[in-house]
Motif scaffolding. Structure first.
Motif, PDB file in Angstrom:
ATOM      1  N   VAL A 168       0.876  -1.181   0.000  1.00  9.58           N
ATOM      2  CA  VAL A 168       0.000   0.000   0.000  1.00  9.58           C
ATOM      3  C   VAL A 168       0.907   1.222   0.000  1.00  9.58           C
ATOM      4  CG1 VAL A 168      -1.769   1.301   1.235  1.00  9.58           C
ATOM      5  CG2 VAL A 168      -1.799  -1.203   1.297  1.00  9.58           C
ATOM      6  N   GLY A 169       0.711   2.099  -0.953  1.00 13.98           N
ATOM      7  CA  GLY A 169       1.529   3.308  -1.039  1.00 13.98           C
ATOM      8  C   GLY A 169       0.696   4.470  -1.532  1.00 13.98           C
ATOM      9  N   SER A 170       1.376   5.457  -2.104  1.00  7.34           N
ATOM     10  CA  SER A 170       0.678   6.621  -2.640  1.00  7.34           C
ATOM     11  C   SER A 170       1.248   6.947  -4.015  1.00  7.34           C
ATOM     12  CB  SER A 170       0.842   7.828  -1.703  1.00  7.34           C
ATOM     13  OG  SER A 170       2.184   8.270  -1.701  1.00  7.34           O
ATOM     14  N   THR A 171       0.653   7.937  -4.658  1.00  3.84           N
ATOM     15  CA  THR A 171       1.097   8.328  -5.999  1.00  3.84           C
ATOM     16  C   THR A 171       2.348   9.195  -5.875  1.00  3.84           C
ATOM     17  OG1 THR A 171      -0.496  10.148  -5.894  1.00  3.84           O
ATOM     18  CG2 THR A 171      -1.189   8.143  -7.036  1.00  3.84           C
ATOM     19  N   ASN A 172       3.486   8.518  -5.644  1.00  2.00           N
ATOM     20  CA  ASN A 172       4.745   9.227  -5.409  1.00  2.00           C
ATOM     21  C   ASN A 172       5.202  10.039  -6.616  1.00  2.00           C
ATOM     22  OD1 ASN A 172       5.650   8.365  -2.647  1.00  2.00           O
ATOM     23  ND2 ASN A 172       5.401   6.347  -3.555  1.00  2.00           N
ATOM     24  N   PHE A 173       5.060   9.468  -7.811  1.00  3.43           N
ATOM     25  CA  PHE A 173       5.471  10.191  -9.022  1.00  3.43           C
ATOM     26  C   PHE A 173       4.668  11.475  -9.173  1.00  3.43           C
ATOM     27  CE2 PHE A 173       4.862  11.267 -13.470  1.00  3.43           C
ATOM     28  CZ  PHE A 173       6.151  11.236 -13.991  1.00  3.43           C
ATOM     29  N   THR A 174       3.353  11.368  -9.036  1.00  3.98           N
ATOM     30  CA  THR A 174       2.485  12.545  -9.157  1.00  3.98           C
ATOM     31  C   THR A 174       2.820  13.570  -8.086  1.00  3.98           C
ATOM     32  OG1 THR A 174       0.723  11.175 -10.073  1.00  3.98           O
ATOM     33  CG2 THR A 174       0.091  13.320  -9.181  1.00  3.98           C
ATOM     34  N   GLY A 175       3.118  13.089  -6.870  1.00  4.45           N
ATOM     35  CA  GLY A 175       3.474  14.011  -5.796  1.00  4.45           C
ATOM     36  C   GLY A 175       4.743  14.786  -6.087  1.00  4.45           C
ATOM     37  N   GLY A 176       5.781  14.077  -6.561  1.00  2.00           N
ATOM     38  CA  GLY A 176       7.029  14.758  -6.905  1.00  2.00           C
ATOM     39  C   GLY A 176       6.840  15.773  -8.013  1.00  2.00           C
ATOM     40  N   MET A 177       5.991  15.425  -8.967  1.00  2.00           N
ATOM     41  CA  MET A 177       5.717  16.343 -10.072  1.00  2.00           C
ATOM     42  C   MET A 177       4.941  17.573  -9.600  1.00  2.00           C
ATOM     43  SD  MET A 177       3.688  15.554 -13.655  1.00  2.00           S
ATOM     44  CE  MET A 177       5.065  14.795 -14.491  1.00  2.00           C
ATOM     45  N   SER A 178       3.943  17.367  -8.744  1.00  2.00           N
ATOM     46  CA  SER A 178       3.119  18.497  -8.308  1.00  2.00           C
ATOM     47  C   SER A 178       3.925  19.483  -7.468  1.00  2.00           C
ATOM     48  CB  SER A 178       1.902  18.003  -7.522  1.00  2.00           C
ATOM     49  OG  SER A 178       2.299  17.361  -6.322  1.00  2.00           O
ATOM     50  N   ALA A 179       4.833  18.989  -6.616  1.00  2.00           N
ATOM     51  CA  ALA A 179       5.678  19.888  -5.824  1.00  2.00           C
ATOM     52  C   ALA A 179       6.586  20.707  -6.729  1.00  2.00           C
ATOM     53  CB  ALA A 179       6.513  19.082  -4.838  1.00  2.00           C
ATOM     54  N   THR A 180       7.176  20.053  -7.721  1.00  2.00           N
ATOM     55  CA  THR A 180       8.080  20.752  -8.649  1.00  2.00           C
ATOM     56  C   THR A 180       7.324  21.746  -9.520  1.00  2.00           C
ATOM     57  OG1 THR A 180       9.402  18.723  -8.700  1.00  2.00           O
ATOM     58  CG2 THR A 180       9.916  20.402 -10.338  1.00  2.00           C
ATOM     59  N   ASN A 181       6.157  21.344 -10.007  1.00  2.00           N
ATOM     60  CA  ASN A 181       5.347  22.260 -10.823  1.00  2.00           C
ATOM     61  C   ASN A 181       4.935  23.495 -10.029  1.00  2.00           C
ATOM     62  OD1 ASN A 181       5.304  20.982 -13.332  1.00  2.00           O
ATOM     63  ND2 ASN A 181       3.591  19.648 -12.760  1.00  2.00           N
ATOM     64  N   HIS A 182       4.651  23.303  -8.739  1.00  3.82           N
ATOM     65  CA  HIS A 182       4.308  24.443  -7.884  1.00  3.82           C
ATOM     66  C   HIS A 182       5.456  25.447  -7.838  1.00  3.82           C
ATOM     67  CE1 HIS A 182       3.110  26.831  -4.433  1.00  3.82           C
ATOM     68  NE2 HIS A 182       4.193  26.437  -3.773  1.00  3.82           N
ATOM     69  N   LEU A 183       6.672  24.959  -7.671  1.00  2.75           N
ATOM     70  CA  LEU A 183       7.838  25.849  -7.604  1.00  2.75           C
ATOM     71  C   LEU A 183       8.110  26.511  -8.951  1.00  2.75           C
ATOM     72  CD1 LEU A 183      10.123  23.556  -5.432  1.00  2.75           C
ATOM     73  CD2 LEU A 183       8.976  25.657  -4.700  1.00  2.75           C
ATOM     74  N   ILE A 184       7.935  25.747 -10.026  1.00  2.00           N
ATOM     75  CA  ILE A 184       8.108  26.332 -11.361  1.00  2.00           C
ATOM     76  C   ILE A 184       7.082  27.444 -11.582  1.00  2.00           C
ATOM     77  CG2 ILE A 184       7.917  25.873 -13.847  1.00  2.00           C
ATOM     78  CD1 ILE A 184       9.019  23.042 -13.245  1.00  2.00           C
ATOM     79  N   GLY A 185       5.865  27.208 -11.141  1.00  2.00           N
ATOM     80  CA  GLY A 185       4.815  28.220 -11.262  1.00  2.00           C
ATOM     81  C   GLY A 185       5.096  29.465 -10.448  1.00  2.00           C
ATOM     82  N   GLN A 186       5.945  29.339  -9.438  1.00  2.00           N
ATOM     83  CA  GLN A 186       6.344  30.480  -8.622  1.00  2.00           C
ATOM     84  C   GLN A 186       7.537  31.214  -9.219  1.00  2.00           C
ATOM     85  OE1 GLN A 186       3.822  31.016  -6.710  1.00  2.00           O
ATOM     86  NE2 GLN A 186       4.563  30.658  -4.639  1.00  2.00           N
ATOM     87  N   GLY A 187       7.962  30.776 -10.396  1.00  2.00           N
ATOM     88  CA  GLY A 187       9.043  31.469 -11.096  1.00  2.00           C
ATOM     89  C   GLY A 187      10.431  30.881 -10.857  1.00  2.00           C
TER      90      GLY A 187
END
Length: 350
Positions: free
Chosen positions: A174-193
């Motif tokens: 049992v785990g979580s969507t680790n790939f999606t999580g790593g992507m969403s954190a990075t996309n957030h920072l990219i969106g912040q410039g």
């Protein structure tokens, strides 16, 4: 509807277990356990069938078991220290066990220094069987194929939560969507410039860390960004690793403006390294974590992080191991629950 024709006599010499009764009644082991222990959350029809089978098969609880005690016991093992991450998971395991009429015994797979497994796999598994364990749940553990074989030999099912590595593809996890999580954190920072974004993660070979790192790389690539080779560092899912690697990273002339942490503990270590160097968060450095443990909102500033549903992961693991113990076939050996980005004060525009 229960099949009453299943109530047939076994050989008088056969050992009757909760699994035997559950199979005859067509219900789960947890349901039989509830009847044995006098729980009220069982329908009258089911209770009547189970009680008749208990009498027919002359069921006797194992010696030494107290009257009224739970007869379904799951071993929950933590690999390493009892962290805030493990605490959240065990909360879910214990909560689900209470609902299922089961008991949980919490132990440590290895010591906090990562010492060797204390006993040979076969002796370990035989000890669990002798203690009457119904199943085993391991959180972030590194069991070997020998451990899996030993548990299989004594017919004790195994579920691993957020595994670092799975020794066999058929081991339930049992785990979580680790790939999606790593992507969403990075996309957030990219969106912040941010453009110079680093990744500080856990063990390089750990499957969950690899998935988070791949998510980070995918987001960077999609944005047309190429992380510097020395901006990707991996060691352990520990605060000290984050502090040490963060200090190394932030002392460089091309230091990043943002860091994606492989877990909350790493992220907090990076934040401490920044503080020591006189850098302000988030004005000089933005940091994200992964897990959303109880430490994240208490950080200064509160940590932006990817939330893993840790308690629900524990609940799903407990229900899964009891289903396996009851002889049910799993639709999938691997379950991934959704992650969610939680934005707090540790990230800001460049």
């Amino acid at each position: 509807m229960l099949d009453h024709s299943q109530r047939t006599r076994d050989n008088p010499g056969d050992k009757t277990t909760l699994a035997t009764i559950a199979a005859r009644a067509g219900v789960s082991i947890a349901t039989v356990s509830k009847v044995v222990n006098g729980r009220e959350d069982v329908s009258a029809e089911t209770r009547a069938v189970v009680e008749a089978l208990l009498v027919r098969h002359d069921y006797r609880p194992p010696a030494g078991r107290r009257a009224g005690a739970a007869t379904t016991t799951v071993e929950f093992l933590i690999d390493g220290d009892f962290s805030s991450y493990a605490t959240a998971v065990v909360d879910g395991v214990v909560e689900a066990a209470g609902e299922q009429g089961a008991a949980v015994v919490v132990g440590v797979l290895r010591d906090q220094r990562g010492g060797r497994f204390p006993v040979p796999p076969r002796s370990w598994a035989r000890g669990l069987a002798a203690a009457g364990r119904t199943g085993v749940i391991v959180v972030t553990g590194e069991l070997t194929g020998a451990h899996v074989d030993a548990l299989t030999a004594v017919k004790i099912p195994l579920v691993v939560i957020d595994p670092l590595n799975l020794p066999r593809s058929e081991v339930a996890s049992v785990g979580s969507t680790n790939f999606t999580g790593g992507m969403s954190a990075t996309n957030h920072l990219i969106g912040q410039g941010h453009r110079r974004i680093a990744y500080v993660g856990g063990p390089p070979g750990a499957s969950c860390n690899q998935a988070r790192l791949h998510g980070y790389r995918a987001a960077m690539e999609y944005a047309g960004l190429a992380p510097a080779e020395n901006h990707v560092l991996n060691e352990d899912f520990q605060y000290d690793s984050g502090r040490r690697l963060g200090a190394e990273l932030l002392a460089r002339p091309d230091r990043p403006t943002a860091v994606v942490g492989g877990c909350d503990s790493i992220a907090l270590g990076v934040m401490e390294a920044a503080r020591v160097l006189g850098l302000r968060i988030p004005e000089d450095l933005s940091v994200t974590g992964f897990d959303d443990t109880e430490l994240a909102p208490m950080a200064a500033p509160p940590l932006t992080t990817v939330r893993q549903p840790l308690r629900e992961m524990g609940r799903v693991a407990l229900r899964t191991v009891l289903r396996m113990a009851g002889g049910e076939q799993l639709d999938s050996h691997h379950v991934e629950l959704a992650t969610e980005l939680v934005v707090r004060g540790s990230t800001a525009r460049v």
